[in-house]
Scaffold this active site. Structure first.
Site: not given
Length: 461
Positions: A143, A343
């Site tokens: 992440d 992201d």
């Protein structure tokens, strides 16, 4: 935290998985899965959340509407991190009590409110990380929007979700150590997790990582040797989770790659360099994560933008979009009207409302005679049929500095069921996000040392 991954019948690209009898041979052909280090950095294999070869499986009956719901929670939290006034209510208090086997030894860790955090969601990609001496391998979600790396730890004194493989047992590692409350790394937890650190009665630092869907992980800040294949790095700081509640799938935990002193990237930077690159694969293949050196000549670059509201996230400046080579009918200022995050864990790209509206109209016009279908969850530009049967649709995304993404149909439309495909973008009035649907199969480099992000086509091949 929602860390889910493997085998979803309705897949993000909704590629049909290989029949069960072929899974072994299909996965065997994808074994670039051995982490290794060479002159160009540390190389790890990435698995799509819905890949039948992923080491951390998703529930096979998870509806795609749930995927989008989790994705919306993640996007909402990313936006809330940039809000100047976050008035969201605190989480319920959480506490840990450690009981020795057969005894009453009680080490009360903490009882504190947890602030809302990010939904990790089903959109995150999975790789393998080794921990301890001797090393054991664990399936971990990657992440770019999180900082602290953590995984579930035995004896898991409160709650652990079911994971693929055994829990990490610190008692079995000769190099494991807890981190005292006086350590500077304990002070870093506020910035890394957006929650304050706490202190146990035995002076062990306690981390608290909470997420936008009410999932969380709480445990001891710890230090041990992290390894990838034959390469090992001693003294790595991470969270040893003792209370891990929520939608985590079967992954062991999370690898944080955000810009923070406690992230995996920052801790390995002295040995490997302060950059990483990845190619996010479709569900039918594997991709990679490389930490360290890369080939600078293959990329077009855009400067990393910055925000005083959150120094750990990665920002870019979108400067233009086109459909079929024709620019959208919006003013240049509309593209940069909102902060834009890139992201790895958000699935659907969010665009400023005016830009999205122009994109939606241009795509509908380019689709010609394709029949419109009802909206599906957060996706409101939908068509009857499958993307692969509706012709070629090319969308361009341009960024400050000249970097471009020339998106083919597979990065523009997403099949939400057997008879409907939708535009894989959504509008926002708060924070724009470049999601992973648009990044899939591109090589993306985060050169933190030079404060730039680069894109190159054909990254997973």
């Amino acid at each position: 935290m929602e860390l889910l991954p493997l085998l979803l019948a309705c897949s993000l690209l909704f590629t049909v998985a290989a029949p069960a009898r072929d899974i072994t041979s299909v996965c065997a052909s994808q074994i670039r899965d051995f982490p290794h280090r060479n002159s160009s950095g540390l190389h790890l294999t990435l698995h799509h959340p819905q890949s039948p070869c992923s080491p951390a499986p998703l529930p096979s009956d998870l509806p795609f509407s749930t995927v989008l719901s989790h994705d919306d929670a993640r996007a909402a939290h990313l936006a809330s991190r940039l809000a100047t006034n976050n008035d969201a209510p605190p989480r319920r208090p959480t506490s840990l009590r450690k009981k020795a086997a057969g005894g009453r030894f009680d080490d009360s860790l903490a009882t504190v409110p947890l602030s809302p955090g990010m939904s990790i969601g089903v959109g995150n990609y999975v790789t393998q990380l080794g921990l301890g001496t001797p090393a054991t391998s664990y399936a971990m979600v990657v992440d770019t929007g999180s900082s602290l790396t953590w995984l579930q730890c035995s004896p898991c004194v409160v709650s652990c979700h079911r994971q693929a493989g055994p829990l990490y047992d610190p008692r079995a590692s000769s190099t494991y150590a807890t981190v005292p409350c006086s350590a500077s790394q304990c002070d870093e937890l506020q910035a890394a997790t957006l929650n304050p650190s706490a202190c146990s009665v035995s002076n062990v630092c306690v981390y608290q990582a909470s997420y936008g869907d009410s999932s969380f992980s709480v445990g001891y800040l710890s230090r041990d040797t992290v390894s990838f294949g034959s390469s090992s790095f001693p003294g790595f700081y991470y969270g040893c989770g003792q209370d891990n509640e929520g939608l985590f799938g079967r992954s062991a935990g999370l690898i944080g790659l955000a810009r923070n002193k406690l992230s995996l990237l920052s801790q390995l930077a002295p040995s490997l360099g302060n950059s990483f690159s990845y190619c996010l694969p479709t569900s039918a293949s594997t991709g990679y994560l490389t930490i360290g050196s890369y080939n600078p000549g293959q990329y077009s670059y855009t400067p990393m933008a910055s925000s005083s509201l959150d120094a750990s996230l990665y920002f870019v400046t979108l400067s233009g979009m086109s459909v079929g080579g024709s620019p959208l009918a919006v003013s240049p200022s509309e593209y940069s009207s909102l902060p834009t995050i890139i992201d790895s864990g958000t699935v659907i790209t969010r665009l400023p409302t005016s830009v999205y509206s122009a994109l939606s109209k241009a795509v509908a016009a380019a689709m010609g005679g394709a029949a419109r279908a009802p909206a599906f969850s957060i996706l409101d530009t939908c068509f009857e049929g499958q993307a692969s049967r509706l012709g070629v649709l090319a969308v361009g995304m341009a960024f400050a500095g000249g970097a471009t993404l020339k998106l083919p149909t597979r990065n523009v439309l997403i099949d939400v069921d057997d008879s409907t495909t939708c535009l894989a973008f959504a509008p926002t009035d708060s924070t724009a996000i470049i999601g992973n649907m648009q990044q899939q199969t591109f090589s993306v480099v985060y050169d933190v040392a030079r404060s730039r992000i680069g894109f190159a086509a054909g990254g997973c091949s």
